[in-house]
Structure formats: C-alpha cells, structure tokens
Design a protein around this motif. Structure first.
Motif, PDB file in Angstrom:
ATOM      1  N   HIS A   3     -10.103 -72.463  61.855  1.00  0.00           N
ATOM      2  CA  HIS A   3      -9.491 -73.082  63.030  1.00  0.00           C
ATOM      3  C   HIS A   3     -10.306 -74.259  63.553  1.00  0.00           C
ATOM      4  CE1 HIS A   3      -6.357 -70.078  63.293  1.00  0.00           C
ATOM      5  NE2 HIS A   3      -7.251 -69.102  63.289  1.00  0.00           N
ATOM      6  N   GLY A   4     -11.571 -74.330  63.185  1.00  0.00           N
ATOM      7  CA  GLY A   4     -12.398 -75.427  63.666  1.00  0.00           C
ATOM      8  C   GLY A   4     -12.124 -76.762  62.992  1.00  0.00           C
ATOM      9  N   LEU A   5     -11.258 -76.783  62.002  1.00  0.00           N
ATOM     10  CA  LEU A   5     -10.963 -78.002  61.265  1.00  0.00           C
ATOM     11  C   LEU A   5      -9.665 -78.632  61.754  1.00  0.00           C
ATOM     12  CD1 LEU A   5     -11.760 -76.724  57.662  1.00  0.00           C
ATOM     13  CD2 LEU A   5     -13.150 -78.300  59.006  1.00  0.00           C
ATOM     14  N   ARG A   6      -9.604 -79.969  61.631  1.00  0.00           N
ATOM     15  CA  ARG A   6      -8.347 -80.687  61.911  1.00  0.00           C
ATOM     16  C   ARG A   6      -7.503 -80.601  60.642  1.00  0.00           C
ATOM     17  NH1 ARG A   6      -7.055 -86.538  62.324  1.00  0.00           N
ATOM     18  NH2 ARG A   6      -9.147 -86.953  61.528  1.00  0.00           N
ATOM     19  N   ALA A   7      -6.878 -79.424  60.448  1.00  0.00           N
ATOM     20  CA  ALA A   7      -6.336 -79.088  59.133  1.00  0.00           C
ATOM     21  C   ALA A   7      -4.857 -78.763  59.166  1.00  0.00           C
ATOM     22  CB  ALA A   7      -7.101 -77.912  58.542  1.00  0.00           C
ATOM     23  N   ILE A   8      -4.223 -79.008  58.029  1.00  0.00           N
ATOM     24  CA  ILE A   8      -2.846 -78.613  57.769  1.00  0.00           C
ATOM     25  C   ILE A   8      -2.866 -77.706  56.546  1.00  0.00           C
ATOM     26  CG2 ILE A   8      -0.545 -79.411  57.096  1.00  0.00           C
ATOM     27  CD1 ILE A   8      -1.300 -82.091  58.511  1.00  0.00           C
ATOM     28  N   SER A   9      -2.316 -76.507  56.677  1.00  0.00           N
ATOM     29  CA  SER A   9      -2.285 -75.542  55.584  1.00  0.00           C
ATOM     30  C   SER A   9      -0.865 -75.428  55.055  1.00  0.00           C
ATOM     31  CB  SER A   9      -2.760 -74.167  56.083  1.00  0.00           C
ATOM     32  OG  SER A   9      -4.046 -74.263  56.661  1.00  0.00           O
ATOM     33  N   MET A  10      -0.684 -75.736  53.790  1.00  0.00           N
ATOM     34  CA  MET A  10       0.649 -75.729  53.196  1.00  0.00           C
ATOM     35  C   MET A  10       0.710 -74.707  52.069  1.00  0.00           C
ATOM     36  SD  MET A  10       1.375 -79.844  53.022  1.00  0.00           S
ATOM     37  CE  MET A  10       2.955 -79.535  52.249  1.00  0.00           C
ATOM     38  N   GLU A  11       1.611 -73.735  52.190  1.00  0.00           N
ATOM     39  CA  GLU A  11       1.815 -72.746  51.136  1.00  0.00           C
ATOM     40  C   GLU A  11       2.801 -73.316  50.120  1.00  0.00           C
ATOM     41  OE1 GLU A  11       2.986 -69.044  52.803  1.00  0.00           O
ATOM     42  OE2 GLU A  11       1.065 -68.702  53.797  1.00  0.00           O
ATOM     43  N   ALA A  12       2.266 -73.934  49.081  1.00  0.00           N
ATOM     44  CA  ALA A  12       3.102 -74.588  48.074  1.00  0.00           C
ATOM     45  C   ALA A  12       2.268 -74.841  46.840  1.00  0.00           C
ATOM     46  CB  ALA A  12       3.648 -75.911  48.606  1.00  0.00           C
ATOM     47  N   THR A  13       2.929 -75.047  45.714  1.00  0.00           N
ATOM     48  CA  THR A  13       2.211 -75.532  44.545  1.00  0.00           C
ATOM     49  C   THR A  13       1.774 -76.971  44.812  1.00  0.00           C
ATOM     50  OG1 THR A  13       4.156 -76.438  43.444  1.00  0.00           O
ATOM     51  CG2 THR A  13       3.646 -74.101  43.045  1.00  0.00           C
ATOM     52  N   ALA A  14       0.806 -77.434  44.061  1.00  0.00           N
ATOM     53  CA  ALA A  14       0.301 -78.792  44.269  1.00  0.00           C
ATOM     54  C   ALA A  14       1.423 -79.818  44.152  1.00  0.00           C
ATOM     55  CB  ALA A  14      -0.806 -79.092  43.271  1.00  0.00           C
ATOM     56  N   LEU A  15       2.217 -79.721  43.108  1.00  0.00           N
ATOM     57  CA  LEU A  15       3.266 -80.715  42.884  1.00  0.00           C
ATOM     58  C   LEU A  15       4.292 -80.699  44.011  1.00  0.00           C
ATOM     59  CD1 LEU A  15       4.665 -82.874  41.222  1.00  0.00           C
ATOM     60  CD2 LEU A  15       5.698 -81.058  39.836  1.00  0.00           C
ATOM     61  N   HIS A  16       4.779 -79.533  44.387  1.00  0.00           N
ATOM     62  CA  HIS A  16       5.796 -79.465  45.444  1.00  0.00           C
ATOM     63  C   HIS A  16       5.249 -79.960  46.772  1.00  0.00           C
ATOM     64  CE1 HIS A  16       8.272 -76.235  43.092  1.00  0.00           C
ATOM     65  NE2 HIS A  16       8.438 -77.458  42.628  1.00  0.00           N
ATOM     66  N   GLY A  17       4.015 -79.615  47.084  1.00  0.00           N
ATOM     67  CA  GLY A  17       3.420 -80.099  48.321  1.00  0.00           C
ATOM     68  C   GLY A  17       3.291 -81.611  48.339  1.00  0.00           C
ATOM     69  N   LEU A  18       2.814 -82.183  47.246  1.00  0.00           N
ATOM     70  CA  LEU A  18       2.661 -83.635  47.165  1.00  0.00           C
ATOM     71  C   LEU A  18       4.009 -84.349  47.227  1.00  0.00           C
ATOM     72  CD1 LEU A  18      -0.100 -83.799  44.415  1.00  0.00           C
ATOM     73  CD2 LEU A  18      -0.383 -84.322  46.848  1.00  0.00           C
ATOM     74  N   GLN A  19       5.003 -83.798  46.572  1.00  0.00           N
ATOM     75  CA  GLN A  19       6.335 -84.406  46.619  1.00  0.00           C
ATOM     76  C   GLN A  19       6.894 -84.389  48.036  1.00  0.00           C
ATOM     77  OE1 GLN A  19       8.155 -81.902  43.607  1.00  0.00           O
ATOM     78  NE2 GLN A  19       8.163 -83.562  42.103  1.00  0.00           N
ATOM     79  N   GLY A  20       6.682 -83.292  48.760  1.00  0.00           N
ATOM     80  CA  GLY A  20       7.174 -83.219  50.127  1.00  0.00           C
ATOM     81  C   GLY A  20       6.495 -84.227  51.035  1.00  0.00           C
ATOM     82  N   ILE A  21       5.170 -84.363  50.909  1.00  0.00           N
ATOM     83  CA  ILE A  21       4.443 -85.340  51.720  1.00  0.00           C
ATOM     84  C   ILE A  21       4.874 -86.752  51.356  1.00  0.00           C
ATOM     85  CG2 ILE A  21       2.169 -86.256  52.296  1.00  0.00           C
ATOM     86  CD1 ILE A  21       1.045 -83.448  51.604  1.00  0.00           C
ATOM     87  N   ASP A  22       5.055 -86.998  50.071  1.00  0.00           N
ATOM     88  CA  ASP A  22       5.451 -88.335  49.624  1.00  0.00           C
ATOM     89  C   ASP A  22       6.824 -88.718  50.172  1.00  0.00           C
ATOM     90  OD1 ASP A  22       4.672 -90.628  48.023  1.00  0.00           O
ATOM     91  OD2 ASP A  22       6.303 -90.080  46.664  1.00  0.00           O
ATOM     92  N   ALA A  23       7.730 -87.758  50.192  1.00  0.00           N
ATOM     93  CA  ALA A  23       9.052 -88.016  50.758  1.00  0.00           C
ATOM     94  C   ALA A  23       8.944 -88.334  52.244  1.00  0.00           C
ATOM     95  CB  ALA A  23       9.967 -86.822  50.528  1.00  0.00           C
ATOM     96  N   ALA A  24       8.059 -87.621  52.959  1.00  0.00           N
ATOM     97  CA  ALA A  24       7.867 -87.883  54.384  1.00  0.00           C
ATOM     98  C   ALA A  24       7.268 -89.264  54.611  1.00  0.00           C
ATOM     99  CB  ALA A  24       6.975 -86.805  54.994  1.00  0.00           C
ATOM    100  N   LEU A  25       6.333 -89.663  53.767  1.00  0.00           N
ATOM    101  CA  LEU A  25       5.761 -91.000  53.877  1.00  0.00           C
ATOM    102  C   LEU A  25       6.820 -92.078  53.656  1.00  0.00           C
ATOM    103  CD1 LEU A  25       2.314 -90.693  52.047  1.00  0.00           C
ATOM    104  CD2 LEU A  25       2.660 -91.620  54.344  1.00  0.00           C
ATOM    105  N   SER A  26       7.676 -91.860  52.690  1.00  0.00           N
ATOM    106  CA  SER A  26       8.710 -92.848  52.363  1.00  0.00           C
ATOM    107  C   SER A  26       9.746 -92.967  53.464  1.00  0.00           C
ATOM    108  CB  SER A  26       9.390 -92.475  51.043  1.00  0.00           C
ATOM    109  OG  SER A  26       8.469 -92.461  49.977  1.00  0.00           O
ATOM    110  N   ALA A  27      10.029 -91.830  54.144  1.00  0.00           N
ATOM    111  CA  ALA A  27      11.097 -91.816  55.152  1.00  0.00           C
ATOM    112  C   ALA A  27      10.605 -92.239  56.532  1.00  0.00           C
ATOM    113  CB  ALA A  27      11.697 -90.431  55.224  1.00  0.00           C
ATOM    114  N   ALA A  28       9.296 -92.184  56.767  1.00  0.00           N
ATOM    115  CA  ALA A  28       8.783 -92.406  58.108  1.00  0.00           C
ATOM    116  C   ALA A  28       8.972 -93.852  58.539  1.00  0.00           C
ATOM    117  CB  ALA A  28       7.307 -92.027  58.163  1.00  0.00           C
TER     118      ALA A  28
END
Length: 291
Positions: A257-282
């Motif tokens: 909890h002491g970290l400025r962190a985001i915890s994502m329950e996903a495989t590496a590829l699915h997590g990266l694809q989701g973040i990439d889509a968010a970057l593209s749409a923002a």
C-alpha cells in the motif's frame, strides 16, 4: 475483476505512462507465456515440459544447477540446449512491440530489468545496451570450471538434442581456452562459478539511466513470488524514485500500500493491450514530453 474495474485500471496506468519521461520494464518468466514459452512454475510445470526429468524425479533446482553439468553433462546440456533452441525459434508477442512504441515517445526511452535468460527483448528489437539480464543469458557461454573470465556468444553452437530423453547427442560444448566443458552463462542454483561481468556491466548502465531519468514509470510483467528478484527490484526502484508502478500478473498482482501502484490481474499481453487501447483513446493525456 469486473470489466469496469479493468477499464479504470487501464486508464489509470495510461496516465502514469503518458506523464513519464522513461519506461523501466521489469519482467519475469510470466512475460513469455503469451509467446508460448513455459514458465516452469514449480517442478510440475518443468516435468510437463520435460517428461524425462519427471521420470527421474529431477526437480528444477537440481537440473538448473552447475553440479548437474559435472554429474550428468549430457542431461544438463539436453535441458539447456532444448531451451536454447526453443528461445531461438520463439517470436516475441505483440506486447513487446507495444512497450517499444511507448518507449519511443519518451525522452529517456526504456530500460529493461529481467530475470529471464531467453533474449526475447533483444529479439523484439530492444537495444542490447538497454537490457539488464540479472541472471545472465542462455545465448552466452562460459567455461564450466571456469578456467578464465571469458564469456562468448552461443551463436555458432549447433543444438542437437533428443527431446524425449532430454539428452544432448552431439559432442559436448567446450571452452575454447582449456578445451573442457562449457556451460551457459546463467546464474544457477548453488552457483559459485557464474561469471557475472556481462551482467554487472548491464547493471551499471541501468543505474546510469535511472540517474538521468526524472520521471520514470515502472511496469512489471509476469514476475511471481517463487523467485521474487524482479518484484523486489521493482518495488525498490518505485520507492526510491517515487515512480508510478504498474504490476501486471494473473495470479499475484497485489502490491504494498505504500507504493503509488496499480495492480492488474491479467496476462502480460492482455494487460498491455488494454493500457495501449486506453492511451490511444484518451483525449486528456498525451505522450510524454520533456521535463
């Protein structure tokens, strides 16, 4: 994890990435699973991939051990030779290319810290000077004794392995200095003979990069608790630099909890694809610029 929670996490991670001037990628064995590589999660995972080791009840800590090269060199080289061939043939998945694209937008680019020995980052186009392989590389060799401090590429090594028997069938690789047995330049269990100079030089370059990076973001991929080297390093850097921290792991995503962190329950590829889509749409965040 609900779909709305995942979307929220993707957007939060995208914001951290867009605000950073450098991308520190920390990676464990889980990163390669999306490329079809085994992660050897315990002996059962090893034995599924290597039935001959299962028959002999030879565990990972026993075969990934310098003593195995002395006691049963053809079996040890069968295991490592098969892995070398597998890594040579494996095509890195899309997630590697997503990471490269993000890094290209940042003033300081990216640096990689990985416990993986497979060379997948270099195969995906990352500069070898921007990768720290803390456990060494299967694509480099050293003397098993060792007779000298020499480390040399395994590029010219022809792999001939009986996969069912997990046995090297060609003449065993030898050291060009003394003619005795060679081994991969990998840190193994109980290993007092690993030559670390190559990895040490990589580590020095990584720390120099961190000193010149004002706003790094740490993205950790597929790093579990069984061998927590990558997790400890990620958390240490995030604390020291006050960096945004994104942990992507399908089973062990929790963070302190002491970290400025985001915890994502996903495989590496699915997590990266989701973040990439968010970057593209923002529309309210953009690619990183200078400080």
């Amino acid at each position: 994890m609900s779909a709305s929670t995942a979307i929220s996490q993707h957007h939060a991670a995208a914001r951290l990435i867009a605000q950073a001037d450098g991308l520190l990628i920390t990676a464990g064995a889980g990163l390669g699973v999306d490329s079809g590589l085994p992660d050897f999660r315990g002996d059962e995972g090893l034995w599924r991939a290597y039935p001959a080791l299962a028959q002999g009840r030879i565990g990972f800590t026993s075969i990934a051990n310098p003593a195995a090269f002395q006691a049963r060199p053809r079996l040890a080289w069968g295991f490592y030779g098969h892995r070398l061939q597998l890594y040579r043939q494996t095509v890195p998945h899309e997630g590697f290319h997503i990471l490269r694209r993000w890094a290209q937008r940042m003033p300081q680019g990216a640096f990689v810290f990985t416990s993986n020995v497979d060379g997948q980052f270099q195969a995906a186009g990352f500069e070898h000077t921007q990768v720290h392989e803390c456990h060494g590389s299967i694509h480099h060799l050293q003397c098993a004794t060792p007779c000298s401090a020499d480390i040399w590429p395994a590029d010219g090594l022809s792999v001939e392995v009986d996969a069912l028997a997990c046995e090297w069938t060609a003449p065993l690789p030898t050291c060009p200095c003394c003619g005795q047995l060679a081994r991969p330049n990998i840190l193994m269990f109980g290993d007092g003979d690993w030559l670390s100079q190559r990895s040490d030089a990589q580590e020095s370059r990584l720390h120099a990069w961190l000193r010149h990076t004002a706003r790094p973001v740490v993205i950790e991929l597929g790093a579990g608790l069984h061998v927590p080297t990558v997790r400890y390093f990620s958390e240490r850097v995030a604390r020291k630099h006050g960096a945004g921290f994104i942990r992507i792991n399908p089973r062990e995503a929790h963070t302190d909890h002491g970290l400025r962190a985001i915890s994502m329950e996903a495989t590496a590829l699915h997590g990266l694809q989701g973040i990439d889509a968010a970057l593209s749409a923002a529309t309210d965040i953009g690619p990183s610029s200078g400080p």
